[in-house]
Write a protein that holds these residues in place. Sequence first.
Motif, short mmCIF file in Angstrom:
data_model
loop_
_atom_site.label_atom_id
_atom_site.label_comp_id
_atom_site.label_asym_id
_atom_site.label_seq_id
_atom_site.Cartn_x
_atom_site.Cartn_y
_atom_site.Cartn_z
N LYS A 45 0.84 -1.20 0.00
CA LYS A 45 0.00 0.00 0.00
C LYS A 45 0.87 1.25 0.00
O LYS A 45 0.56 2.25 -0.65
N TYR A 46 1.99 1.19 0.74
CA TYR A 46 2.93 2.31 0.75
C TYR A 46 3.47 2.55 -0.66
O TYR A 46 3.55 3.69 -1.12
N ILE A 47 3.81 1.47 -1.36
CA ILE A 47 4.29 1.61 -2.74
C ILE A 47 3.20 2.22 -3.61
O ILE A 47 3.47 3.13 -4.40
N ALA A 48 1.97 1.75 -3.46
CA ALA A 48 0.85 2.30 -4.23
C ALA A 48 0.62 3.77 -3.91
O ALA A 48 0.18 4.54 -4.78
N SER A 49 0.94 4.19 -2.69
CA SER A 49 0.74 5.59 -2.32
C SER A 49 1.64 6.52 -3.14
O SER A 49 1.37 7.72 -3.22
N GLY A 50 2.67 5.97 -3.75
CA GLY A 50 3.50 6.78 -4.64
C GLY A 50 2.72 7.31 -5.83
O GLY A 50 2.99 8.39 -6.35
N ALA A 51 1.70 6.57 -6.25
CA ALA A 51 0.86 7.00 -7.37
C ALA A 51 -0.47 7.57 -6.90
O ALA A 51 -0.99 8.51 -7.49
N PHE A 52 -1.03 6.98 -5.84
CA PHE A 52 -2.39 7.33 -5.43
C PHE A 52 -2.46 8.24 -4.21
O PHE A 52 -3.54 8.63 -3.78
N GLY A 53 -1.33 8.56 -3.63
CA GLY A 53 -1.32 9.43 -2.46
C GLY A 53 -1.67 8.68 -1.18
O GLY A 53 -1.76 7.45 -1.15
N ASN A 62 -7.22 -3.76 -3.47
CA ASN A 62 -6.87 -3.18 -4.77
C ASN A 62 -5.58 -2.35 -4.66
O ASN A 62 -4.76 -2.35 -5.58
N MET A 63 -5.37 -1.68 -3.54
CA MET A 63 -4.14 -0.90 -3.36
C MET A 63 -2.93 -1.82 -3.15
O MET A 63 -1.83 -1.50 -3.60
N VAL A 64 -3.15 -2.95 -2.52
CA VAL A 64 -2.07 -3.93 -2.37
C VAL A 64 -1.64 -4.39 -3.76
O VAL A 64 -0.44 -4.43 -4.07
N TRP A 65 -2.63 -4.72 -4.60
CA TRP A 65 -2.32 -5.19 -5.96
C TRP A 65 -1.63 -4.11 -6.79
O TRP A 65 -0.71 -4.40 -7.55
N TRP A 66 -2.07 -2.86 -6.64
CA TRP A 66 -1.39 -1.77 -7.35
C TRP A 66 0.06 -1.65 -6.86
O TRP A 66 0.97 -1.43 -7.66
N GLY A 67 0.26 -1.77 -5.56
CA GLY A 67 1.62 -1.70 -5.02
C GLY A 67 2.51 -2.81 -5.57
O GLY A 67 3.67 -2.58 -5.94
N ILE A 68 1.96 -4.02 -5.65
CA ILE A 68 2.71 -5.14 -6.22
C ILE A 68 3.03 -4.86 -7.69
O ILE A 68 4.16 -5.07 -8.14
N PHE A 69 2.04 -4.36 -8.42
CA PHE A 69 2.24 -4.03 -9.83
C PHE A 69 3.36 -3.00 -10.00
O PHE A 69 4.29 -3.20 -10.78
#
Length: 161
Positions: A45-53, A62-69
Motif C-alpha cells: 500500500k505504501y508503494i501504491a501511495s506513490g501513485a495514489f497518495g 486493490n491498493m495492495v495489488w497496485w503496489g505489487i504491480f
Amino acid sequence: MSVSTNNKPSNTFTIILLTGLLTGTLDALGAIIWSHKIKAASIFKYIASGAFGKEALDGGNNMVWWGIFFHFIIAFAFTAVFYLYYPKFLSVLKNKYLVAIVFGLITWLVTNLIIVPLSEIGWRPYHHVLPVLIGMTILILAIGLPIVLIADKQYSKRGKL
C-alpha cells in the motif's frame, strides 16, 4: 517468446522477464523480512501511495495489488537496464561482484533519491544510517547479484564478454 528444446530461455526478452520476476520477488521478500513488524499488505500500500497518495494507505486489496504491480514494474525496469548494460559495466569495473554492488547502490540511489521524491510520497529525510545500509544491502543481494550472475552466464555463453 522462444524457448529452446531443453526448456531454458533462449532470448533476451525471456531472460529479462524471468530475471525481473526473480529480482522483484527477492526484493519484496527482503522488504517483508526487514519490515517483519509491518504487514506485507502495508508495504505494498505504501508503494501504491506513490501513485495514489495517502488514500492508498487506507485502501483495500486493490491498493495492495497496485503496489505489487508498481513494485514489479520498477524491478523489471532496473533488471532490463542492468542486464543490457552489464557488458559495459564489466568492462569498466572488471569484477562481476563489484558490478553487483554498483547495481544495487544505483538501484537504491535512483529509487530513494529520484523515484520516491518525485512520487506522491515525496522527499523523506534519513535520520539513521543503519536502515539505509540494510536497504542498500537488500538491493545488492536481491537486484544486483542475481542480474549479474544471470547476465554473466548468458553473455559468456553467447561469447559476448
